[in-house]
Motif scaffolding. Structure first.
Motif, PDB file in Angstrom:
ATOM      1  N   ASP A 219     -37.599   5.440  69.980  1.00  0.00           N
ATOM      2  CA  ASP A 219     -38.263   6.283  68.983  1.00  0.00           C
ATOM      3  C   ASP A 219     -39.478   6.978  69.568  1.00  0.00           C
ATOM      4  O   ASP A 219     -39.758   8.133  69.257  1.00  0.00           O
ATOM      5  CB  ASP A 219     -38.668   5.441  67.769  1.00  0.00           C
TER       6      ASP A 219
ATOM      7  N   ARG B 269     -28.175  11.790  67.900  1.00  0.00           N
ATOM      8  CA  ARG B 269     -27.217  11.909  66.794  1.00  0.00           C
ATOM      9  C   ARG B 269     -25.855  11.339  67.161  1.00  0.00           C
ATOM     10  O   ARG B 269     -25.185  10.750  66.336  1.00  0.00           O
ATOM     11  CB  ARG B 269     -27.043  13.379  66.394  1.00  0.00           C
TER      12      ARG B 269
ATOM     13  N   SER C 172     -25.635   3.521  72.286  1.00  0.00           N
ATOM     14  CA  SER C 172     -25.436   3.190  70.866  1.00  0.00           C
ATOM     15  C   SER C 172     -26.218   1.945  70.500  1.00  0.00           C
ATOM     16  O   SER C 172     -26.810   1.868  69.427  1.00  0.00           O
ATOM     17  CB  SER C 172     -23.959   2.928  70.576  1.00  0.00           C
TER      18      SER C 172
ATOM     19  N   LEU D 248     -29.846   2.600  70.134  1.00  0.00           N
ATOM     20  CA  LEU D 248     -30.157   3.331  68.919  1.00  0.00           C
ATOM     21  C   LEU D 248     -29.961   2.482  67.678  1.00  0.00           C
ATOM     22  O   LEU D 248     -30.573   2.726  66.654  1.00  0.00           O
ATOM     23  CB  LEU D 248     -29.267   4.582  68.830  1.00  0.00           C
ATOM     24  N   ASN D 249     -29.107   1.497  67.773  1.00  0.00           N
ATOM     25  CA  ASN D 249     -28.804   0.698  66.595  1.00  0.00           C
ATOM     26  C   ASN D 249     -28.785  -0.783  66.960  1.00  0.00           C
ATOM     27  O   ASN D 249     -27.738  -1.426  66.928  1.00  0.00           O
ATOM     28  CB  ASN D 249     -27.452   1.151  66.037  1.00  0.00           C
TER      29      ASN D 249
ATOM     30  N   GLU E  65     -29.969  -3.467  65.550  1.00  0.00           N
ATOM     31  CA  GLU E  65     -29.715  -4.505  64.553  1.00  0.00           C
ATOM     32  C   GLU E  65     -28.225  -4.682  64.298  1.00  0.00           C
ATOM     33  O   GLU E  65     -27.800  -5.709  63.796  1.00  0.00           O
ATOM     34  CB  GLU E  65     -30.479  -4.239  63.249  1.00  0.00           C
ATOM     35  N   GLY E  66     -27.442  -3.680  64.709  1.00  0.00           N
ATOM     36  CA  GLY E  66     -25.994  -3.803  64.573  1.00  0.00           C
ATOM     37  C   GLY E  66     -25.403  -4.855  65.496  1.00  0.00           C
ATOM     38  O   GLY E  66     -24.340  -5.394  65.221  1.00  0.00           O
TER      39      GLY E  66
ATOM     40  N   TYR F  62     -32.572  -4.821  71.568  1.00  0.00           N
ATOM     41  CA  TYR F  62     -31.449  -5.612  71.052  1.00  0.00           C
ATOM     42  C   TYR F  62     -31.733  -7.114  71.134  1.00  0.00           C
ATOM     43  O   TYR F  62     -31.221  -7.898  70.350  1.00  0.00           O
ATOM     44  CB  TYR F  62     -30.150  -5.253  71.772  1.00  0.00           C
TER      45      TYR F  62
ATOM     46  N   TYR G 150     -33.588  -8.308  68.000  1.00  0.00           N
ATOM     47  CA  TYR G 150     -32.733  -8.592  66.864  1.00  0.00           C
ATOM     48  C   TYR G 150     -31.906  -9.845  67.090  1.00  0.00           C
ATOM     49  O   TYR G 150     -31.575 -10.562  66.148  1.00  0.00           O
ATOM     50  CB  TYR G 150     -31.857  -7.381  66.557  1.00  0.00           C
TER      51      TYR G 150
ATOM     52  N   SER H 212     -40.039  -2.720  61.976  1.00  0.00           N
ATOM     53  CA  SER H 212     -38.583  -2.682  61.825  1.00  0.00           C
ATOM     54  C   SER H 212     -37.994  -4.085  61.862  1.00  0.00           C
ATOM     55  O   SER H 212     -37.045  -4.391  61.138  1.00  0.00           O
ATOM     56  CB  SER H 212     -37.961  -1.800  62.910  1.00  0.00           C
TER      57      SER H 212
ATOM     58  N   TYR I 247     -36.019  -6.204  58.887  1.00  0.00           N
ATOM     59  CA  TYR I 247     -34.711  -6.825  59.140  1.00  0.00           C
ATOM     60  C   TYR I 247     -34.655  -8.268  58.644  1.00  0.00           C
ATOM     61  O   TYR I 247     -33.669  -8.704  58.087  1.00  0.00           O
ATOM     62  CB  TYR I 247     -34.441  -6.773  60.638  1.00  0.00           C
TER      63      TYR I 247
ATOM     64  N   ARG J 137     -37.034   8.750  64.315  1.00  0.00           N
ATOM     65  CA  ARG J 137     -36.046   9.233  65.271  1.00  0.00           C
ATOM     66  C   ARG J 137     -35.745  10.720  65.136  1.00  0.00           C
ATOM     67  O   ARG J 137     -35.742  11.445  66.105  1.00  0.00           O
ATOM     68  CB  ARG J 137     -34.769   8.424  65.116  1.00  0.00           C
TER      69      ARG J 137
END
Lengths: 311, 301, 338, 318
Positions: free
Chosen positions: A216, A244, A252, A255-256, A258-259, D183, D186, D211, D215, D256
């Motif tokens: 970010d 995007r 990926s 960017l994500n 927590e996934g 990552y 998390y 963040s 979570y 972002r």
């Protein structure tokens, strides 16, 4: 498109570390394994990656703190890793550096003014000239004149980082290397520094290479983003597009995060194979036998280091 | 502008000393005794009742080994010299000698150590090796060798001690400087083409000076002890001697320890006082400098 | 288990240092100001002087080329020919070994007295830091470490003399002088020979000077144990242990205590030098034979060969002792174990 | 489970006491994840240390702190015997430094188990330790290893297993995710969350990372200058902030897809012992008015949350 200000070609570099334990000898740890990057004048390249991805080594290699084992670092077309001392001094003026930890980058036993003026010393300027230039940069960074007489230990991290930026721009460089400039700062101070960096870029027409672990932060001021894993750039392209629509699986995850929410392993081995091959959702047979190719997509605008996109 | 590093070091040290003064009674006592000792040492030659005997140029065998009396407050030694006068003369020399040893070793050590950390790898390796080599030399035997070669005992002892003490400071400041050279405030000036000498003077020196001075202060006691041990041994060997030296006086007094204990006790007590006071002083400063020991702290779990 | 490699590396390094010390003495012998032969012969005066200087010149081979001289020197060094002492008219090596063993015995006994006591007191002080017990232990140990050993030894001698303690001076009663063992340590040799009466005699003569010397390691170790434990108490894992509700005794013994082992072992190596100096001094107070006596006599008679020999020997011992201390230090730390 | 009443915590120094935390009224229910959010120096670690009984001896306190119905801080008196470990355990920031390098993981686990379950046989202690290891997804082989033989991630999990060994009811996690890659943050947070559910723990999670807080947490407590400035029972507070500090803090985070200028919070957080009068945030607040400078606002109920700001005062009266 104009020619790149900084061009990095197939850069390899390693550290030597003691073998560990009590064994005698050293081993090579490859920090950079073939990095290719272009930085165009007036733009910001954001380099993002986890710890041990080689992003800081990249900055250190450009600065000459880490000697490249292979490859070239071209600044305005000159390979700066092979210059003699005198020519190098000319180049040095055009590349500024803002380090990560402000408390280690400013000598606590020196006045702020002396620290800022340090890059000017070898030039042999007159006292008035030096004073004038210090005044200019301090004003640019909103540093009060009284700060100049203070010592580093009397200032907070955010102020020190401003001092570090002031020192980096006092020679009016064209390129500024920013190594995690906000990772030691609080959120509010981070915002101040990021805003300052954005303003300075417009005011002085600077080119940035910004290294960070926080995507970010990188996205806030970058035009292009390079994602590094294990000494390689796995994806590089226009910031907006990468944010995007990330192509490389590692991007990926960045960017994500927590996934995922589990520990994933990054192979930091000496091989050239893909570092995330053990858990990658897109993995193919080839991934564990051959190193991934650099695939150009989006009209040569974007590079992905992955077998998945070869077709 | 250039005096600033030194100024900040002096500020650090003075604030450290005042803090120690405020907090530690042992430090207050030892500092006061130290001041008294230094004053006495400075005035010694003027207040000594028998200055010629004190210097050792005059002996009076008829009055040998007299017990303490109003005429000779601390008695006389085996050559009839007034022990008090001898002690007064020796005190100044002893203090001066240990100060010289510590100061010279410290300066030499810091210079060698900090330049070595920035030197090219080959020079770094050679100098580190030489430092290790010098550290292995036994000071007392080196002093004995030098005494034969150079003759004069005081100088040879000073030289021998500097040769064996400065490698300590060199090693410690080398290790500290090696830690500093990885930091950006040392790398950046080198990047901008400033000389190594500049970096050592402006960046390395000021940042290791204060801790090194603390180190040296806490070593003062050991240096006094080492010097006196060496002169004591020399005194054992030498039958008679002129130079007023506390260690030698102790050695001399040892021969008549049972018959005339005052000849042994007076210089030995003074030496003990110096060494203990220096040790207490240095330890207090060290503890106050130490971030964990400084805290008012006790076991809480 | 620590690896053979590490020990080998340290051994090679110390060998290189020892070679350096030898070369240093070679330089000292051959390039001293003035006439080396004159100094080597013990600065002789009088009728025999010319002969003595001539034989010294021959021994040093001053007319030979430099490389031959160095080769001869190294050869002699490794074959044990370290020259003849001017003062004692005996081979240097045997004098050095004999007197060093006597001093070493003292040093080892002092260590044995000081170490357990110091660890106990240091732990006590650290656990009660800031309290009265700590303050008393701290000041006593500082004063002990700071007192000249000859003063303590002298006072001890005086007291023992007053109470007619019969075991002063010498290492063994002259009546036992025929006893000669393989190690050179009086206390061990007598045991090997099975002479308990002689052993008791040797021990009683040894303990007073050993006590005087042990004040130094005692003072230093107490302070180091105290500081190291105090630092250990600030370690995050000690806080974590406290947070887990472990008892204080367990925390001190299991969590903090292992920290002092590496430091103590390394420091013991460093203290050895100073303890040797102290032993040389204290020996003289108690008029025992030893390195101190030999050096004191050598200085007076300008016994250059003996001093060179003693310097090399002690330097080698110090290098070896410190190397061993380093290896032990590494071995007690699981982080460097493999 | 954890309740504080007008709790104040300060540290003694040469010139007096620097109060870091003042008038803290905190309530944490059983089986809830509470996040303490704040920037460095705001006193959140001090609160965590107070709850877990790790305040240094030079700390001074007033008010009361109750943990699991035991009054642990009452005025200037602290008593954590039987609470530390048995009831509350702290997880430190850096797992590597929280493990004793001289002991194997197994020894450390069994020492803790033996202390709290003195009746167990050696065999039971061992099997309990192995169970703990499998709870944090570590293999049995870890039992006999030293900390330095483990990877960073394994160390982190071993440290968590160690914290669970006394079977506490409350766990205080002090910035367990700072200085980690995204990552991994998390990964740690989700492991803690999972264990918290399975063991029905009360988790006090201290962080500066909004963040991560979003979570993991059920309850949000925002701390500024040693005070609670905003408290809400759900992570939604972090989407619609009430207190100006939280509002600005969220606006200062880079987002972002937006290149809007980040909010500049002027100045710096005040240092302990040098807090301003009135509202502690007023020198940096864009909505400041006269009353803020004079008087410190009380904590006010505003909608679904508690806020310490005069702007909500009128609203709460009606």
């Amino acid at each position: 498109m104009s020619s790149p200000l900084l061009k990095i070609e197939n850069l390899h570099a390693f550290y030597t570390v003691p073998l560990g334990g009590l064994r005698y000898g050293y081993r090579k740890v490859w920090a950079l394994k073939g990095v290719n990057l272009d930085v165009f004048p007036g733009t910001t390249l954001g380099v993002v990656g986890g710890s041990g991805s080689g992003k800081t080594s990249l900055i250190r290699a450009i600065l000459g703190f880490l000697r490249p084992a292979k490859g070239r670092i071209l600044f305005r077309g000159m390979d700066i890793s092979k210059l003699d001392r005198r020519r190098r001094m000319e180049i040095v003026k055009e590349i500024g550096y803002v380090p990560q930890e402000p408390s280690q980058s400013i000598n606590p036993k020196m006045t702020i003014k002396d620290s800022i003026a340090e890059p000017l010393r070898p030039l042999g300027l007159s006292k008035e000239d030096i004073e004038k230039r210090i005044g200019v940069v301090m004003e640019m960074l909103d540093l009060d004149r009284s700060v100049g007489r203070m010592l580093a230990r009397e200032l907070s991290g955010g102020m020190l980082q401003r001092v570090a930026i002031a020192r980096a721009i006092i020679l009016k460089p064209r390129l500024l290397l920013l190594d995690e400039p906000t990772s030691f700062l609080d959120i509010s101070t981070q915002a101040q520094i990021l805003n300052i960096l954005r303003d300075l870029k417009e005011e002085l027409g600077l080119t940035y290479v910004l290294v960070s672990h926080d995507i970010d932060v990188v996205s806030y001021i970058s035009d292009r983003i390079a994602v590094m894993v294990s000494g390689k750039v796995v994806e590089e392209g226009v910031a907006e597009k990468i944010l995007r629509e990330p192509l490389h699986p590692y991007t990926s995850i960045l960017l994500n995060p927590e996934g995922v929410a589990r520990e994933i392993s990054i192979a930091n081995s000496e091989t050239d194979l893909c570092p995330i091959r053990s858990w990658c959702p897109l993995r193919m047979k080839k991934c564990s036998t051959e190193p991934p190719p650099a695939v150009k997509i989006d009209n040569e605008e974007r590079t992905v280091l992955c077998w998945h996109y070869t077709t | 502008m250039s005096s600033l590093p030194l100024r900040s070091t002096i500020e650090d040290i003075t604030s450290l000393l005042t803090r120690t003064w405020r907090k530690r009674p042992g430090f207050r006592v030892s500092l006061i005794i130290m001041i008294v000792l230094f004053t006495v040492a400075a005035l010694g030659p003027y207040i000594a009742p028998y200055p010629r005997q004190g210097l050792g140029v005059e002996i009076d065998v008829t009055n040998a080994l007299l017990p303490p009396s109003p005429k000779h407050i601390l008695g006389t030694d085996s050559l009839g010299r007034d022990v008090l006068s001898r002690v007064l003369f020796a005190l100044g020399r002893g203090l001066y000698q240990s100060l010289v040893v510590v100061a010279v070793s410290l300066v030499l050590g810091i210079v060698v150590g900090s330049f070595t950390a920035l030197a090219p790898r080959s020079i770094e390796a050679v100098v580190s090796y030489v430092i290790e080599l010098l550290l292995a030399l036994p000071s007392i035997l080196l002093a004995a060798l030098l005494a034969i070669l150079l003759g004069g005992t005081a100088t040879s002892i000073t030289v021998a001690l500097i040769v064996t003490w400065f490698p300590w400071y060199a090693r410690v400041s080398y290790l500290q400087a090696r830690g500093l050279r990885e930091l950006d405030f040392v790398r950046i000036p080198l990047y901008y083409g400033l000389s190594r000498a500049y970096v050592v003077v402006k960046h390395i020196g000021p940042n290791i000076l204060a801790p090194m001075i603390v180190e040296a202060l806490s070593d003062m006691g050991s240096v006094v002890l080492e010097i006196s041990s060496i002169t004591f041994l020399f005194g054992i060997g030498i039958g008679s001697f002129e130079e007023p030296d506390l260690g030698m006086m102790v050695a001399n007094g040892l021969r008549d320890l049972v018959r005339a204990p005052w000849v042994f006790t007076a210089p030995a007590a003074i030496l003990a006082l110096i060494a203990i006071v220096f040790t207490v002083f240095g330890e207090a400063v060290y503890e106050e400098h130490h971030p964990i020991l400084r805290r008012r702290w006790w076991l809480w779990f | 288990m620590i690896t053979i490699n590490y020990i080998l590396k340290r051994a090679i390094l110390s060998l290189v240092l020892i070679l350096g010390v030898i070369s240093l003495t070679f330089i000292a012998m051959n390039f001293i100001p003035g006439d080396p032969a004159f100094v080597w012969a013990g600065k002789p005066r009088g009728p025999g002087a010319a002969v003595a200087i001539e034989s010294a010149r021959e021994y040093l081979g001053l007319d030979l080329p430099l490389h031959v001289r160095l080769a001869t020197y190294l050869y002699r060094f490794f074959t044990g020919d370290w020259g003849i002492s001017v003062r004692f008219k005996q081979p240097v090596l045997s004098i050095v070994v004999r007197s060093f063993t006597a001093s070493l015995e003292l040093v080892l006994y002092s260590f044995a007295i000081a170490t357990p006591l110091a660890i106990w007191l240091g732990t006590k002080a650290a656990v009660s830091r800031g309290g009265t017990v700590d303050r008393v232990i701290y000041y006593v140990s500082t004063v002990l470490a700071g007192s000249p050993r000859f003063l303590l030894a002298g006072l001890l001698y005086l007291v023992l003399y007053m109470v007619n303690y019969n075991y002063l001076g010498l290492r063994l009663d002259p009546a036992y002088s025929v006893l000669r063992g393989p190690t050179g340590f009086a206390t061990i040799d007598t045991l090997i020979l099975g002479r308990l009466d002689a052993f008791a005699d040797a021990l009683l003569r040894l303990i007073p000077p050993a006590l005087a010397i042990s004040t130094y390691p005692l003072g230093v170790l107490v302070r180091v144990v105290r500081v190291t434990l105090s630092e250990a108490f600030e370690e995050e894992y000690v806080r974590q242990a406290a947070s887990l509700g472990l008892a204080r005794k367990v925390i001190v013994r299991k969590y903090a205590f292992p920290n002092i082992l590496p430091v103590t072992s390394q420091l013991s190596g460093l203290m050895f030098t100073y303890m040797l100096i102290d032993a040389m001094v204290v020996e003289n107070v108690f008029s025992r034979e030893g390195l101190g006596e030999a050096v004191a006599k050598a200085v007076v008679s300008s016994d250059y060969p003996l001093l060179i020999g003693a310097t090399v020997f002690v330097a080698i011992v110090l290098i070896v002792v410190n190397t061993v201390a380093d290896i032990v230090q590494a071995a007690v730390d699981p982080r460097v174990r493999l | 489970m954890v309740r504080s009443e007008e709790l104040g915590i300060g540290y003694e120094h040469d010139e007096g006491v620097a109060w870091v935390v003042e008038d803290l009224d905190l309530e944490v229910e059983h089986g809830v994840v509470t996040c303490l959010i704040g920037e460095s120096g705001c006193g959140k670690s001090t609160i965590g240390n107070a709850i877990s009984g790790l305040l240094p001896p030079y700390a001074r306190t007033y008010g009361r702190l109750v943990v699991a119905d035991r009054v642990v801080i009452d005025g200037d008196k602290m008593n954590f015997t039987g609470v530390r470990g048995k009831v509350v355990v702290r997880i430190a920031q850096d797992p590597a430094s929280a493990l004793n390098p001289y002991l194997t993981i197994g020894e450390q686990l069994s020492t803790a188990i033996r202390t709290h379950f003195p009746g167990l046989s050696e065999h039971d202690v061992r099997s309990k330790a192995l169970e703990l290891l499998s709870d944090v997804m570590l293999g049995e082989d870890v039992y006999d290893r030293y900390p330095h033989q483990l990877s960073g991630g394994m160390k982190r999990r071993a440290a968590i297993a160690l914290a669970l060994a006394p079977e506490p009811e409350v766990i205080v996690a002090d910035e367990p995710t700072s200085a980690l890659d995204a990552y991994l943050k998390y990964a740690v947070a989700s492991l803690l969350k999972k264990l918290q559910r399975e063991w029905e723990l009360t988790l006090v999670f201290i962080t500066h990372d909004v963040s991560i807080a979003r979570y993991i947490c059920d309850q949000v407590v925002v701390v500024y200058a040693g005070r609670i400035v905003e408290e809400g029972a759900s992570p939604r507070c972090l989407e619609s902030p009430s207190h100006p500090y939280l509002e600005l803090l969220l606006k200062a985070l880079p987002k972002r897809f937006s290149k809007d200028r980040l909010a500049d919070i002027p100045g710096m957080p005040p240092r302990p012992g040098m807090y301003p009068t009135g509202c502690k945030f007023h020198p940096r607040c864009p909505y400041v008015f006269e009353r803020c400078r004079q008087e410190e606002p009380p904590i006010i109920k505003a909608g679904d949350r508690l806020v310490r700001c005069w702007r909500y005062y009128e609203q709460s009266l009606t």
